[in-house]
Structure formats: C-alpha cells, structure tokens
Write a protein that holds these residues in place. Structure first.
Motif, PDB file in Angstrom:
ATOM      1  N   PHE A 117     -15.843  -6.320   2.159  1.00 44.98           N
ATOM      2  CA  PHE A 117     -14.816  -5.419   1.656  1.00 44.98           C
ATOM      3  C   PHE A 117     -13.494  -5.606   2.391  1.00 44.98           C
ATOM      4  CE2 PHE A 117     -12.951  -1.113   2.501  1.00 44.98           C
ATOM      5  CZ  PHE A 117     -12.395  -0.906   1.247  1.00 44.98           C
ATOM      6  N   THR A 118     -12.411  -5.609   1.623  1.00 49.61           N
ATOM      7  CA  THR A 118     -11.065  -5.554   2.191  1.00 49.61           C
ATOM      8  C   THR A 118     -10.321  -4.402   1.530  1.00 49.61           C
ATOM      9  OG1 THR A 118     -11.010  -7.950   2.535  1.00 49.61           O
ATOM     10  CG2 THR A 118      -8.902  -6.791   2.589  1.00 49.61           C
ATOM     11  N   PRO A 119      -9.832  -3.433   2.312  1.00 49.14           N
ATOM     12  CA  PRO A 119      -9.104  -2.310   1.713  1.00 49.14           C
ATOM     13  C   PRO A 119      -7.722  -2.719   1.231  1.00 49.14           C
ATOM     14  CG  PRO A 119      -9.066  -2.131   4.095  1.00 49.14           C
ATOM     15  CD  PRO A 119      -9.957  -3.302   3.768  1.00 49.14           C
ATOM     16  N   PHE A 120      -7.231  -1.980   0.241  1.00 47.10           N
ATOM     17  CA  PHE A 120      -5.853  -2.077  -0.249  1.00 47.10           C
ATOM     18  C   PHE A 120      -5.549  -3.368  -1.007  1.00 47.10           C
ATOM     19  CE2 PHE A 120      -5.516  -0.198   4.208  1.00 47.10           C
ATOM     20  CZ  PHE A 120      -5.863   1.074   3.800  1.00 47.10           C
ATOM     21  N   VAL A 121      -6.566  -4.114  -1.416  1.00 39.22           N
ATOM     22  CA  VAL A 121      -6.333  -5.350  -2.174  1.00 39.22           C
ATOM     23  C   VAL A 121      -7.082  -5.264  -3.506  1.00 39.22           C
ATOM     24  CG1 VAL A 121      -6.024  -6.711  -0.076  1.00 39.22           C
ATOM     25  CG2 VAL A 121      -8.279  -6.617  -1.164  1.00 39.22           C
ATOM     26  N   GLY A 122      -6.613  -6.027  -4.480  1.00 42.01           N
ATOM     27  CA  GLY A 122      -7.251  -6.061  -5.785  1.00 42.01           C
ATOM     28  C   GLY A 122      -7.150  -4.759  -6.545  1.00 42.01           C
ATOM     29  N   LEU A 123      -6.177  -3.922  -6.185  1.00 41.40           N
ATOM     30  CA  LEU A 123      -6.024  -2.626  -6.839  1.00 41.40           C
ATOM     31  C   LEU A 123      -5.512  -2.814  -8.261  1.00 41.40           C
ATOM     32  CD1 LEU A 123      -4.291  -0.687  -3.913  1.00 41.40           C
ATOM     33  CD2 LEU A 123      -6.733  -0.743  -4.452  1.00 41.40           C
ATOM     34  N   SER A 124      -6.101  -2.097  -9.202  1.00 41.35           N
ATOM     35  CA  SER A 124      -5.700  -2.241 -10.605  1.00 41.35           C
ATOM     36  C   SER A 124      -6.020  -0.954 -11.362  1.00 41.35           C
ATOM     37  CB  SER A 124      -6.437  -3.419 -11.249  1.00 41.35           C
ATOM     38  OG  SER A 124      -6.179  -3.465 -12.647  1.00 41.35           O
ATOM     39  N   PRO A 125      -5.117  -0.511 -12.240  1.00 37.13           N
ATOM     40  CA  PRO A 125      -5.396   0.688 -13.048  1.00 37.13           C
ATOM     41  C   PRO A 125      -6.676   0.553 -13.874  1.00 37.13           C
ATOM     42  CG  PRO A 125      -3.078   0.098 -13.202  1.00 37.13           C
ATOM     43  CD  PRO A 125      -3.756  -1.028 -12.473  1.00 37.13           C
ATOM     44  N   GLU A 126      -7.025  -0.669 -14.268  1.00 42.28           N
ATOM     45  CA  GLU A 126      -8.216  -0.845 -15.106  1.00 42.28           C
ATOM     46  C   GLU A 126      -9.501  -0.550 -14.349  1.00 42.28           C
ATOM     47  OE1 GLU A 126      -9.586  -5.212 -15.568  1.00 42.28           O
ATOM     48  OE2 GLU A 126      -7.414  -5.322 -15.257  1.00 42.28           O
ATOM     49  N   HIS A 127      -9.436  -0.551 -13.012  1.00 40.78           N
ATOM     50  CA  HIS A 127     -10.633  -0.279 -12.214  1.00 40.78           C
ATOM     51  C   HIS A 127     -10.820   1.210 -11.917  1.00 40.78           C
ATOM     52  CE1 HIS A 127     -11.205  -4.469 -11.870  1.00 40.78           C
ATOM     53  NE2 HIS A 127     -10.323  -4.695 -10.910  1.00 40.78           N
ATOM     54  N   GLU A 128      -9.806   2.015 -12.172  1.00 35.08           N
ATOM     55  CA  GLU A 128      -9.898   3.417 -11.786  1.00 35.08           C
ATOM     56  C   GLU A 128     -10.895   4.178 -12.654  1.00 35.08           C
ATOM     57  OE1 GLU A 128      -8.962   4.462  -9.128  1.00 35.08           O
ATOM     58  OE2 GLU A 128      -6.949   3.826  -8.543  1.00 35.08           O
ATOM     59  N   VAL A 129     -11.511   5.181 -12.044  1.00 31.55           N
ATOM     60  CA  VAL A 129     -12.445   6.072 -12.721  1.00 31.55           C
ATOM     61  C   VAL A 129     -11.661   7.247 -13.284  1.00 31.55           C
ATOM     62  CG1 VAL A 129     -14.421   7.621 -12.342  1.00 31.55           C
ATOM     63  CG2 VAL A 129     -14.343   5.384 -11.229  1.00 31.55           C
ATOM     64  N   PRO A 130     -12.012   7.740 -14.478  1.00 27.28           N
ATOM     65  CA  PRO A 130     -11.305   8.904 -15.020  1.00 27.28           C
ATOM     66  C   PRO A 130     -11.268  10.061 -14.024  1.00 27.28           C
ATOM     67  CG  PRO A 130     -12.732   7.962 -16.694  1.00 27.28           C
ATOM     68  CD  PRO A 130     -13.019   7.219 -15.425  1.00 27.28           C
ATOM     69  N   GLY A 131     -10.087  10.691 -13.924  1.00 24.36           N
ATOM     70  CA  GLY A 131      -9.913  11.794 -12.990  1.00 24.36           C
ATOM     71  C   GLY A 131      -9.422  11.369 -11.624  1.00 24.36           C
ATOM     72  N   ALA A 132      -9.051  10.083 -11.452  1.00 25.73           N
ATOM     73  CA  ALA A 132      -8.574   9.603 -10.160  1.00 25.73           C
ATOM     74  C   ALA A 132      -7.332  10.383  -9.712  1.00 25.73           C
ATOM     75  CB  ALA A 132      -8.256   8.113 -10.244  1.00 25.73           C
ATOM     76  N   SER A 133      -7.181  10.512  -8.406  1.00 29.09           N
ATOM     77  CA  SER A 133      -6.056  11.239  -7.831  1.00 29.09           C
ATOM     78  C   SER A 133      -4.793  10.383  -7.849  1.00 29.09           C
ATOM     79  CB  SER A 133      -6.380  11.622  -6.386  1.00 29.09           C
ATOM     80  OG  SER A 133      -5.228  11.940  -5.659  1.00 29.09           O
ATOM     81  N   ARG A 134      -3.714  10.916  -8.431  1.00 31.91           N
ATOM     82  CA  ARG A 134      -2.444  10.180  -8.425  1.00 31.91           C
ATOM     83  C   ARG A 134      -1.905  10.045  -7.015  1.00 31.91           C
ATOM     84  NH1 ARG A 134       0.833  12.756 -13.658  1.00 31.91           N
ATOM     85  NH2 ARG A 134      -0.693  12.104 -15.250  1.00 31.91           N
ATOM     86  N   MET A 135      -2.070  11.089  -6.202  1.00 30.93           N
ATOM     87  CA  MET A 135      -1.607  11.028  -4.825  1.00 30.93           C
ATOM     88  C   MET A 135      -2.305   9.898  -4.070  1.00 30.93           C
ATOM     89  SD  MET A 135      -2.735  11.842  -1.521  1.00 30.93           S
ATOM     90  CE  MET A 135      -3.993  13.101  -1.767  1.00 30.93           C
ATOM     91  N   THR A 136      -3.633   9.782  -4.226  1.00 26.61           N
ATOM     92  CA  THR A 136      -4.367   8.723  -3.534  1.00 26.61           C
ATOM     93  C   THR A 136      -3.971   7.356  -4.059  1.00 26.61           C
ATOM     94  OG1 THR A 136      -6.217  10.257  -3.248  1.00 26.61           O
ATOM     95  CG2 THR A 136      -6.663   7.926  -2.894  1.00 26.61           C
ATOM     96  N   THR A 137      -3.752   7.244  -5.367  1.00 36.12           N
ATOM     97  CA  THR A 137      -3.307   5.974  -5.941  1.00 36.12           C
ATOM     98  C   THR A 137      -1.988   5.541  -5.317  1.00 36.12           C
ATOM     99  OG1 THR A 137      -4.439   6.375  -8.040  1.00 36.12           O
ATOM    100  CG2 THR A 137      -2.614   4.801  -8.064  1.00 36.12           C
ATOM    101  N   ARG A 138      -1.047   6.464  -5.187  1.00 33.25           N
ATOM    102  CA  ARG A 138       0.240   6.129  -4.578  1.00 33.25           C
ATOM    103  C   ARG A 138       0.063   5.720  -3.119  1.00 33.25           C
ATOM    104  NH1 ARG A 138       2.004  10.698  -7.642  1.00 33.25           N
ATOM    105  NH2 ARG A 138       1.857  12.021  -5.792  1.00 33.25           N
ATOM    106  N   PHE A 139      -0.814   6.430  -2.407  1.00 32.30           N
ATOM    107  CA  PHE A 139      -1.054   6.101  -0.999  1.00 32.30           C
ATOM    108  C   PHE A 139      -1.637   4.693  -0.873  1.00 32.30           C
ATOM    109  CE2 PHE A 139      -3.888   5.934   2.688  1.00 32.30           C
ATOM    110  CZ  PHE A 139      -3.011   6.306   3.699  1.00 32.30           C
ATOM    111  N   MET A 140      -2.615   4.355  -1.720  1.00 34.76           N
ATOM    112  CA  MET A 140      -3.227   3.026  -1.656  1.00 34.76           C
ATOM    113  C   MET A 140      -2.205   1.933  -1.973  1.00 34.76           C
ATOM    114  SD  MET A 140      -6.222   3.512  -0.611  1.00 34.76           S
ATOM    115  CE  MET A 140      -7.236   4.993  -0.370  1.00 34.76           C
TER     116      MET A 140
END
Length: 332
Positions: A255-278
């Motif tokens: 695992f590597t944090p903060f890489v490969g981030l994509s809206p298509e991977h998010e689960v419904p109900g994801a936190s916008r605040m956490t998305t911005r932080f990531m």
C-alpha cells in the motif's frame, strides 16, 4: 452472548489470516503492538490499536464471508462500551462496501500494486533502465542470499540504524502500516540480504500473502547510505526469481497512501472533506509520507494490478481521527 476482547497468540492470528484474509497486506496485522478482538458468536479476528478516543482498526475484518458483518458489529459494540470511535485503515473494496453498509463514511486513501510472477519479465525497452541498474549492482560484486533473521539480527539492526540516521535526526520510523523484523511472527517471513565485499549493504523482508492473489508481500526494505544504485532492485529481482521458481503467483508491493486516487473508486457517501484532504496530501504531503518515491519504485516493475484502498470512519469523517492515524503510524 457477551462480547469479549481476547489477546490471542500470533499463531491463532496467522491461522485466521491464512483462512480468511484477502488483503495482500493482511500479515501486518501480526505487527508487535497490535491488539486483537474476537467474539464467541463469530469466527475470525479484528486487529487494532488504541489512539486517544479512537480504535484504529487495520485491514478489515479477517473472517469467513458469512461472519464478517457479525464480527464487525460485535467490534463496534465493544468500541461503544469503551466509549471509543472506530476508524479503519487499509480496507479493500469489498471491505469498503461492507463498512459503508454498517454506517461508516468511506474514502479512498491510496492504492496497492502487484505483479503476476508467472508472466512477469524485464524484457523490452520499458525496463531498460531497471535492467541497467541491476546489472551495474551485480558488476559491483553484490551477492544476494536468503538468510535467517536470528543469525543476522545484528547486521539488520546496523542497517536499520544507518538508514534511519540518513533520514535526519527528527525522522521517526513509521509503524503499523509497514512491516517489521523479529518477534513471534518472524518464522513466517523471508529475509533476503545483499552484501558487497562481505559487508551487509541492504535487505528486503517478505511476508506471506493469502487469499485470491496468493504469493508474497514486498514488505520492509532498508539499505545503507553507501549502497550503490540498483542494490535494492537486484535483491528484489533475486526474490522474484526465487518465488516464481517455487510456484508463487503474485508479488505484492503493498500500500502507498495518497496515490492512484480517482472519483471512480469512491464509495457512495464518501466525505468531501476527506477527499479534499487526500488530494492535498497527494500534492503536498511528501514531508509526511514519501509517497512519490514509493510509487516510482513500484511502477518501475510494471505492475499488473492496481487496487484502491480505503479509510473508513464510523459515523461522520473527522480530522481528529486522521490526526490519530498519523500519530499511530508515527508519520508526525
């Protein structure tokens, strides 16, 4: 039935991982300092650490499919009784969907990478630089051997000290989401050591990976500051050739944090605040975690598989929980 919190032995945890874990990094549940939750009504185990008013849970619920939701519910009950909130890290997609159903706010936090060993080759122009680095390290006299940790713990400790000193005196050794050497679970790991002129120069520790993509996890790697380019790559190629010869199917780079981030991977109900932080950490967080250099190392091997991994908050997401995760891993 009353829920209990049991300190179970490492062999019991290892058995649960072997039988039920589909997370390639699941073996890290055996790290020293982890606590384990079990419940009489379910098979399996939950690995976690205490941090402030949170229980930081690692890698999902390691249980048969029929017991996973029941065991997660029991763990949440245990947390409520202790007046703690649960935050889960390094979840796989199936975990993320289960946790979302059970009242968690779930966000992608990074990705993991793997190569399929039977098909893997370093032929072709895309691997030319990697081949050249490995060849240069071998020409320098590098020797790679698999060794028992107990017979080489002083050499490993000396490499660790020099590696950490080279990072700077204020840098701490990251824990929890990376592996370790030594302890009761060491007999399950494999250790490859590189030497130049007889002197230890670097090592890589590999942990078993079970589930649908079985094989080995490229877990912990360290080298001396004087190690020439290509040493770690040459050690890893030696391991890949060995594992392939033994019939292993996958080498996971973890695992590597903060890489490969994509809206298509998010689960419904994801936190916008956490998305911005990531996203912010992906752009500017290299001082907290060396994600860019880790990603570059993993991508040079031409991974066949990239899996999104997730962070889950029971209830609403919050920055205090993220801060406690950073503290538990000693990233801050």
């Amino acid at each position: 039935m009353t829920t209990v919190n049991r300190r179970i032995d490492p062999d019991g945890v290892a058995d649960a991982l072997r039988e039920s874990a589909d997370n390639p990094s699941a073996f890290l549940a055996l790290n020293a300092g982890n606590a384990y939750f079990t419940d009489p009504s379910s098979s399996g185990v939950v690995a976690y650490r205490e941090a402030g008013r949170f229980l930081i849970q690692f890698g999902g619920v390691f249980a048969p499919e029929a017991d996973r939701e029941r065991l997660l519910g029991a763990f949440l009950g245990f947390a409520r009784a202790a007046r703690r909130k649960v935050v889960a890290v390094q979840l796989q997609r199936s975990d993320a969907e289960l946790y979302a159903r059970c009242g968690f706010t779930v966000n992608q936090v990074g990705s993991s990478y793997a190569v399929r060993l039977p098909d893997h080759t370093l032929r072709g122009s895309r691997f030319m630089k990697l081949r050249n680095k490995i060849s240069k390290a071998r020409r320098s006299g590098l020797e790679v051997t698999e060794v028992p940790y107990d017979g080489h713990r002083d050499e490993i400790a000396a490499i660790d000290r020099e590696w950490l000193q080279a990072k700077g005196r204020h840098v701490k050794e990251i824990e929890f989401l990376v592996g370790e050497c030594g302890g009761p679970a060491q007999r399950h790991r494999r250790l490859l050591l590189g030497r130049l002129d007889g002197a230890p120069i670097g090592y890589i520790s590999y942990a078993p990976a079970h589930g649908s993509r079985p094989g080995w996890l490229h877990d912990l790697s360290r080298r001396r500051a004087t190690a020439p380019p290509g040493v770690m790559e040459a050690i890893n190629l030696h391991a890949m050739d060995t594992f392939r010869g033994e019939g292993a199917e996958w080498l996971h780079f973890g695992f590597t944090p903060f890489v490969g981030l994509s809206p298509e991977h998010e689960v419904p109900g994801a936190s916008r605040m956490t998305t911005r932080f990531m996203r912010l950490m992906a752009e500017r967080g290299d001082k907290v975690y060396p994600a860019a250099s880790q990603l570059a190392y993993k991508e040079k091997w031409g991974p066949d598989l990239v899996l999104p991994e997730y962070l889950a908050f029971h209830g609403r997401a919050g920055l205090p929980a993220i801060w406690q995760i950073l503290r538990v891993t000693k990233s801050v």
